[in-house]
Scaffold this active site. Structure first.
Site, PDB file in Angstrom:
ATOM      1  N   ASN A   9       0.874  -1.179   0.000  1.00 16.55           N
ATOM      2  CA  ASN A   9       0.000   0.000   0.000  1.00 16.55           C
ATOM      3  C   ASN A   9       0.906   1.224   0.000  1.00 16.55           C
ATOM      4  OD1 ASN A   9      -1.762   2.068   0.483  1.00 16.55           O
ATOM      5  ND2 ASN A   9      -2.260   1.466   2.589  1.00 16.55           N
ATOM      6  N   LYS A  11       0.150   4.284  -0.326  1.00 16.68           N
ATOM      7  CA  LYS A  11      -0.440   5.514   0.233  1.00 16.68           C
ATOM      8  C   LYS A  11      -0.151   6.688  -0.727  1.00 16.68           C
ATOM      9  CE  LYS A  11      -0.102   3.403   4.698  1.00 16.68           C
ATOM     10  NZ  LYS A  11      -0.143   3.519   6.135  1.00 16.68           N
ATOM     11  N   HIS A  94      -9.729   1.740   4.425  1.00 14.89           N
ATOM     12  CA  HIS A  94      -8.475   1.874   5.180  1.00 14.89           C
ATOM     13  C   HIS A  94      -8.703   2.846   6.345  1.00 14.89           C
ATOM     14  CE1 HIS A  94      -4.375   2.885   6.276  1.00 14.89           C
ATOM     15  NE2 HIS A  94      -4.007   1.770   5.653  1.00 14.89           N
ATOM     16  N   GLU A  96      -6.984   5.151   7.501  1.00 20.08           N
ATOM     17  CA  GLU A  96      -6.662   6.556   7.212  1.00 20.08           C
ATOM     18  C   GLU A  96      -7.821   7.232   6.487  1.00 20.08           C
ATOM     19  OE1 GLU A  96      -2.916   5.796   5.320  1.00 20.08           O
ATOM     20  OE2 GLU A  96      -2.049   5.251   7.250  1.00 20.08           O
ATOM     21  N   GLU A 166      -5.961  -4.498  10.375  1.00 25.35           N
ATOM     22  CA  GLU A 166      -4.953  -3.467  10.593  1.00 25.35           C
ATOM     23  C   GLU A 166      -5.261  -2.697  11.875  1.00 25.35           C
ATOM     24  OE1 GLU A 166      -2.786  -2.547   6.631  1.00 25.35           O
ATOM     25  OE2 GLU A 166      -4.280  -1.025   7.040  1.00 25.35           O
ATOM     26  N   GLY A 172       2.115   2.474  10.660  1.00 23.07           N
ATOM     27  CA  GLY A 172       3.090   3.550  10.489  1.00 23.07           C
ATOM     28  C   GLY A 172       3.734   3.993  11.790  1.00 23.07           C
ATOM     29  N   SER A 212       3.012  -1.995  10.245  1.00 34.34           N
ATOM     30  CA  SER A 212       4.456  -2.067  10.491  1.00 34.34           C
ATOM     31  C   SER A 212       5.065  -3.430  10.158  1.00 34.34           C
ATOM     32  CB  SER A 212       4.776  -1.653  11.930  1.00 34.34           C
ATOM     33  OG  SER A 212       4.359  -0.326  12.161  1.00 34.34           O
TER      34      SER A 212
HETATM   35  P1  PGA Z   1       2.551   0.395   7.554  1.00 33.55           P
HETATM   36  O1  PGA Z   1       1.105   0.629   6.891  1.00 33.55           O
HETATM   37  O2  PGA Z   1       3.059  -0.933   7.043  1.00 33.55           O
HETATM   38  O3  PGA Z   1       3.379   1.553   7.084  1.00 33.55           O
HETATM   39  O4  PGA Z   1       2.337   0.374   9.031  1.00 33.55           O
HETATM   40  C1  PGA Z   1       0.217  -0.427   6.680  1.00 33.55           C
HETATM   41  C2  PGA Z   1      -1.067   0.102   6.076  1.00 33.55           C
HETATM   42  O5  PGA Z   1      -1.516   1.176   6.485  1.00 33.55           O
HETATM   43  O6  PGA Z   1      -1.664  -0.543   5.188  1.00 33.55           O
END
Ligand code: PGA
Length: 248
Positions: A9, A11, A94, A96, A166, A172, A212
């Site tokens: 992903n 982003k 997601h 976010e 998630e 993140g 992560s």
């Molecule tokens: P990350 O993000 O691996 O940077 O923690 C995962 C995601 O948001 O899909």
């Protein structure tokens, strides 16, 4: 038997030029055929990646789409527009988008229906916040999300679904859920899918962990029995890191 599925992903990272560079580097080192792999990129990079990944078996995903066929929705992208480019997957719900862009379980549900109607496989994201986990509510939160998000979605569609667990506190932040925490919740998600549908559907659904995931922890997480793959943010931006995860 479910094949492991590792999706990146990106982003809001990478220009088209940078996406092309990643594709060249990744193609040169990618040789797995027993793992399903996809990159979910920003809209503007999709056509570039489609061309670059041609004939490689690497899948292509978007990170969002609108639930209407078309209309006066300035700034939005429809499923048909994604399909025309040859997009296979779309991340839906997601955290976010739920947090910063007012995505709700209602819009997630409509988007899932629209994705299925257009032959796009949704990667549905669910997960709890730190506050909810500390209050011991993580299972209830995820259960409520799944019931609302999957409302009126038929079994024959649901069986193609990818669900990414998630936990918001692990995205993140560098804070990964332990392999046991991730495995427990992925198992619980499979039980909830069984409750909503039946055993057949719950056995077919692919359940990823995201938050992560990096080369150092991918092996441990991906070898857990209930975890079928990973949704990888930060560590999918560099071909050298992402390949290590794909080759877990
Ligand atoms: P990350 O993000 O691996 O940077 O923690 C995962 C995601 O948001 O899909």
């Amino acid at each position: 038997m479910r094949m492991p599925f590792i999706a990146g992903n990106w982003k809001m990272f990478k220009t088209c030029k940078e996406a092309e560079k990643f594709a060249e580097e990744f193609k040169a080192i990618y040789e797995k055929d027993d793992v399903r792999v996809a990159i979910c990129a920003p809209f503007t990079q999709l056509a570039v990646l489609k061309k670059a990944f041609e004939g490689t078996g690497i899948g292509l995903g978007a990170q969002n789409m609108h639930f209407a066929d078309e209309g006066a929705y300035t700034g939005e992208i429809s499923a048909a527009m994604l399909k025309e480019i040859g997009v296979d997957y779309c991340i839906i719900g997601h955290s976010e988008r739920r947090q910063y862009f007012a995505e709700t379980d209602e819009t997630v549900n409509l988007k899932l229906k629209q994705a299925f109607a257009n032959g796009i496989v949704p990667i549905l994201c669910v997960g709890e916040s730190l506050e909810q986990r500390e209050a011991g509510k993580e299972y209830d939160v995820v259960r409520d999300q799944l019931f609302a998000d999957l409302k009126d979605i038929k079994a024959e569609e649901a069986r193609k679904l990818v669900i990414a667990y998630e936990p918001i506190w692990a995205i993140g932040t560098g804070k990964t859920a332990t392999a046991e925490q991730a495995d427990d919740m992925c198992g619980a998600i499979r039980d909830i899918v069984e409750e909503i549908y039946d055993t057949d559907v719950s056995c077919d659904v692919t359940i990823q962990y995201g938050g992560s995931v990096k080369p150092a922890n991918a092996g441990e997480i991906l070898n857990m029995p209930e975890i079928d793959g990973a949704l990888v943010g930060g560590a999918s931006l560099k071909a050298a890191d992402f390949i290590e995860i794909v080759n877990f």
